[in-house]
Design a protein around this motif. Structure first.
Motif, mmCIF file in Angstrom:
data_model
loop_
_atom_site.group_PDB
_atom_site.id
_atom_site.type_symbol
_atom_site.label_atom_id
_atom_site.label_comp_id
_atom_site.label_asym_id
_atom_site.label_seq_id
_atom_site.Cartn_x
_atom_site.Cartn_y
_atom_site.Cartn_z
ATOM 1 N N ASP A 130 0.784 -1.234 0.000
ATOM 2 C CA ASP A 130 0.000 0.000 0.000
ATOM 3 C C ASP A 130 0.815 1.284 0.000
ATOM 4 O OD1 ASP A 130 -2.625 -0.295 -0.438
ATOM 5 O OD2 ASP A 130 -3.119 -0.859 1.626
ATOM 6 N N ALA A 131 1.896 1.313 -0.762
ATOM 7 C CA ALA A 131 2.600 2.584 -0.943
ATOM 8 C C ALA A 131 1.752 3.453 -1.877
ATOM 9 C CB ALA A 131 3.964 2.328 -1.559
ATOM 10 N N ASP A 132 1.801 4.761 -1.653
ATOM 11 C CA ASP A 132 0.961 5.649 -2.453
ATOM 12 C C ASP A 132 1.544 5.904 -3.827
ATOM 13 O OD1 ASP A 132 -1.053 5.975 -0.660
ATOM 14 O OD2 ASP A 132 0.002 7.567 0.430
ATOM 15 N N LEU A 133 2.825 5.549 -3.989
ATOM 16 C CA LEU A 133 3.514 5.850 -5.235
ATOM 17 C C LEU A 133 3.912 4.539 -5.909
ATOM 18 C CD1 LEU A 133 4.959 7.892 -7.107
ATOM 19 C CD2 LEU A 133 6.893 7.831 -5.517
ATOM 20 N N LEU A 134 3.618 4.446 -7.207
ATOM 21 C CA LEU A 134 3.971 3.234 -7.941
ATOM 22 C C LEU A 134 4.912 3.627 -9.083
ATOM 23 C CD1 LEU A 134 3.274 0.230 -7.895
ATOM 24 C CD2 LEU A 134 1.364 0.699 -9.427
#
Lengths: 308, 264
Positions: free
Chosen positions: B161-165
């Protein structure tokens, strides 16, 4: 429908010979028979000089059949014929109680126990050294040359000294032999595992970095599983070297038992049949150990998702 | 490092440069890159090989160190961002561990980050569902097609669930039909999760179809030649690629690429 080829039909029709020649049994059998034939010829040739002397001392008449039979049944032939070794093996393996000093199984067990202990110590030592080398550049530079140099020392020269020195401080029996086994078997494990621990792709290591994984996590979750196939290959080399080490370690101990002392005693008394049967026993032990590692390898790799 | 307090900006680069020292002299992989990426954007980086698009992504991920200029990720340095596990990274190859099943591959970052077993199971199930791989939990990577492997690797990047991909040509090795399908799924996934996505590609249709912002780059030295804000709606069926609006943006991207090349 008859126009369609039936899979497996060809095998069914051409029978047992086709099937056998497709497997490994027939080629192996042919090679074994060739070796036996060469062996018998060599036995006749090498033992002929002694046989002629026996006949010369005897009362004149002998035929070629007597001569051939003679070369294959001497008490102390230069090269015993295969069936003489087979008889000796039968007598010493099946014919004796396993606790008897005349039993080859008894001696094989003495050698095997030293081999296994040395092999386990060598494998553990090899893995530990590989871990150090992979994780520390200074270790890589300082250890690796010594590890390679260690294997250039002839083991036959160093083994008696190890045995004698350890005996002088009261260590006899299993441990000195196991140490020589360790000395020989750690090397293939170090080399194989260093390669194995370094086998993960850059991309797989980068992935661990993006997770901010610790060094030990990277080791246990990536480097170690990647190195498993290398481990088994080097263990197969290591276990064979380990057996050689144990036998060499038994040579100076003489009477203490083991395949090595059988070899030495055999050569003292010119018992070539005994030497050869001990050699064959050692070869069988080695093959068994390698086979056993192969079985473990197949089980472990199958459990870690290897393609069948 | 300059730290910008603006909470809406996820990535902010200013005068960013990176020079590799090689035996054949210095290689300017990035030069004077100024770029801001806001939260929730889908940004594509497009350009020919060697234009530094992958390098820029790797600088964001703290896999490369810039040699000049400043960059912040979530208001932190890239290293701090990496340490706080601010992003998920999808590589060109799936890079699944062959000795782990799909579910254990997806669980890998969760194990490393110390999630409990129950938590891991729940997250793995959820992310595998997001990439439509439910039912393949117990399979090993070699039992899956290339497209499915890449989807599993996306699931792995989403699992924590990192906000950045960050995605580095994730579909580059796949055939066009699979790629179309995955692009469509990726857009749905982006819409559902409202993540910020940085996507490296060298396919113009892919860049235009996916992005809210297209960054056109050119090589030697790697620099930004054009930044195009897409006017396409957020809802994008595959046949949007035949609309005049889509074609106009694609033409502008192509123009930007050509302009970059005329420097040589």
């Amino acid at each position: 429908m008859s126009a369609i080829a039936v899979p497996g039909g060809a095998i069914g029709r051409s029978g047992i010979w086709t099937r056998m020649s497709q497997g490994t049994a027939v080629p192996v059998l042919i090679v074994v028979m060739a070796i036996l034939a060469v062996w018998y010829l060599a036995a006749v040739w090498l033992n002929s000089a002694w046989q002629l002397q026996i006949f010369a001392r005897g009362e004149g008449d002998w035929t070629w059949v007597d001569f051939l039979a003679g070369t294959m049944s001497q008490d102390r032939p230069l090269l015993p014929a295969p069936h003489q070794i087979a008889v000796e093996l039968w007598n010493t393996v099946i014919g004796q109680h396993v606790t008897s000093r005349r039993s080859l199984v008894y001696h094989a067990w003495i050698t095997l126990s030293a081999t296994l202990l040395g092999f386990v110590m060598g494998t553990v030592l090899g893995i530990l050294l590989a871990v150090l080398i992979v994780h520390n550049r200074a270790m890589d530079r300082s250890l690796m040359p010594w590890i390679i140099a260690s294997q250039t020392i002839p083991i036959l020269a160093i083994a008696p000294m190890v045995v004698v020195v350890l005996a002088s401080i009261g260590m006899t029996g299993l441990v000195p032999k196991a140490l020589i086994s360790t000395y020989l078997s750690f090397f293939p494990v170090v080399v194989g595992m260093v390669k194995g621990f370094r086998s993960p792709d850059t991309i797989q290591l980068d992935l661990m970095r993006t997770y901010h994984a610790s060094q030990s996590q990277t080791f246990w979750k990536l480097r170690f599983p990647s190195a498993l196939p290398y481990l088994f290959t080097s263990m197969k080399v290591g276990v064979a070297a380990s057996l050689v080490g144990a036998i060499v370690g038994e040579l100076p101990t003489g009477a203490a038992g083991g395949l090595g002392s059988r070899l030495l005693a055999g050569s003292y008394y010119g018992q070539t049949v005994q030497i050869w049967s001990a050699l064959l026993m050692a070869a069988a032990l080695s093959a068994m150990l390698i086979l056993a590692i192969g079985v473990v390898q197949r089980i472990v790799l199958a459990r870690t998702g290897a393609r069948p | 490092m300059l730290i910008k307090p603006i909470s809406d900006t996820v990535i902010s680069a200013s005068r960013l440069g990176l020079t590799f020292e090689t035996n054949d002299g210095p290689v300017h992989a990035l030069s004077d890159v100024d770029l801001d990426i806001a939260k929730g954007e889908f940004v594509s980086f497009i350009g020919p090989s060697g234009c530094g698009k992958t390098t820029f992504l790797r600088v964001i991920a703290d896999l490369e160190q810039p040699t000049s200029g400043t960059i912040s990720v979530n208001g932190m340095t890239p290293e701090e961002a990496r340490r706080s596990r601010a992003y998920g990274y999808v590589f060109q190859a799936a890079a699944l561990y062959p000795w782990r099943t799909i579910e254990r591959n997806v669980a890998l970052p969760l194990e490393i980050m110390g999630h409990s077993r129950a938590e891991r199971q729940a997250r793995v199930a959820r992310t595998l569902d997001l990439v439509n791989l439910t039912g393949f939990e117990k399979k090993y990577p070699w039992q899956l097609s290339g497209g499915m492997q890449q989807r599993a690797s996306i699931a792995r990047a989403l699992a924590f669930d990192a906000d950045l991909l960050l995605m580095d040509e994730p579909f580059g090795a796949l055939d066009e039909i699979v790629r179309d399908h995955l692009n469509e799924q990726l857009l749905q996934l982006w819409a559902r999760t409202s993540k910020t996505i940085c996507f490296v590609t060298h396919s113009i249709p892919e860049a235009v179809y996916l992005s809210t912002k297209i960054v056109v780059m050119s090589p030697r030295p790697g620099r930004v030649t054009d930044v195009i804000e897409s006017t396409l709606p957020k809802e994008r069926p595959l046949d949007i690629r035949e609309t005049p609006e889509f074609l106009a943006i694609a033409a502008r991207v192509r123009e930007g690429l050509r302009a970059g090349h005329s420097y040589e």
